[in-house]
Design an enzyme around this catalytic site. Structure first.
Site, PDB file in Angstrom:
ATOM      1  N   LYS A  59       0.727   4.773   6.751  1.00 24.56           N
ATOM      2  CA  LYS A  59       0.234   5.578   5.629  1.00 24.56           C
ATOM      3  C   LYS A  59       0.894   6.950   5.695  1.00 24.56           C
ATOM      4  O   LYS A  59       1.542   7.315   6.663  1.00 24.56           O
ATOM      5  CB  LYS A  59      -1.284   5.774   5.696  1.00 24.56           C
ATOM      6  CG  LYS A  59      -2.117   4.506   5.764  1.00 24.56           C
ATOM      7  CD  LYS A  59      -2.141   3.748   4.481  1.00 24.56           C
ATOM      8  CE  LYS A  59      -2.969   2.470   4.633  1.00 24.56           C
ATOM      9  NZ  LYS A  59      -2.480   1.398   3.824  1.00 24.56           N
ATOM     10  N   SER A  72       0.804  -1.226   0.000  1.00 25.82           N
ATOM     11  CA  SER A  72       0.000   0.000   0.000  1.00 25.82           C
ATOM     12  C   SER A  72       0.837   1.276   0.000  1.00 25.82           C
ATOM     13  O   SER A  72       0.324   2.341  -0.331  1.00 25.82           O
ATOM     14  CB  SER A  72      -0.950   0.019   1.201  1.00 25.82           C
ATOM     15  OG  SER A  72      -0.250   0.254   2.404  1.00 25.82           O
TER      16      SER A  72
END
Length: 179
Positions: free
Chosen positions: A85, A42
């Site tokens: 993230k 990701s």
């Protein structure tokens, strides 16, 4: 007799040094830095599956997260899981995605860390609440992020990703991108 006493003293000193080392290691591990493993793609190309990183757990005691920081945090829907993230939206920001371009407060933001040619769906606009952050993975089409589960509460922040230490071919400082 003297030799036996010296051995006991030496053993005691060794145990004392070992206990101090264990306590210091625990303090460092729980309050200062912690290693983490990257399980998914990701955050590609910035972080790759299998990378091992060091996270600074202390930095956000003195400074607030900035847009572009890469953070490890407790997943809001399951705090037993750690996620990593990039900070996209700060408290009070209005976040919008149009034609695969990111806009913060109506201004287009350059994102040189994204994979070349990446296209992703429109989103927003949404306003980031106080004490929350909007988080997204760099590999937007393969990222479970704030577009799907909402805003990250400030209390869920673990720390800032600082260094890749494994594999050896990728050792280095993790570059943040600040606009």
């Amino acid at each position: 007799m003297v030799e036996n006493t010296e051995k006991k003293e030496g053993l005691w000193e060794l145990l004392e040094a070992l206990a101090i080392a264990v306590v210091l290691a625990a303090i460092i591990r729980f309050f200062v830095v912690q290693p983490f493993y990257i399980p998914s793609g990701s955050m590609e190309p910035t972080l790759k599956p299998g990378d091992r990183i060091i996270v600074n757990k202390f930095i956000y005691r003195f400074t607030k997260p900035q847009r572009g920081d890469i953070m490890v945090f407790k997943f809001p829907l399951d705090p037993k899981r750690d996620f990593i993230k990039r900070v996209i939206g700060l408290p009070g920001d209005i976040v919008e995605i149009k034609d695969s371009n990111l806009y913060i407060n109506g201004k287009q933001i350059k994102e040189p860390y994204l994979p070349p040619g990446l296209r992703f769906q429109d989103f927003g606009p949404v306003k980031v609440p106080n004490d929350h952050y909007f988080m997204m993975g760099d590999n937007r089409n393969h990222s479970d992020d704030s577009r799907f589960w909402g805003f990250l509460p400030q209390d869920n922040i673990v720390g800032k990703a600082m260094v890749i230490y494994w594999p050896l071919s990728r050792i280095g400082i993790i570059d943040d991108y600040h606009d």
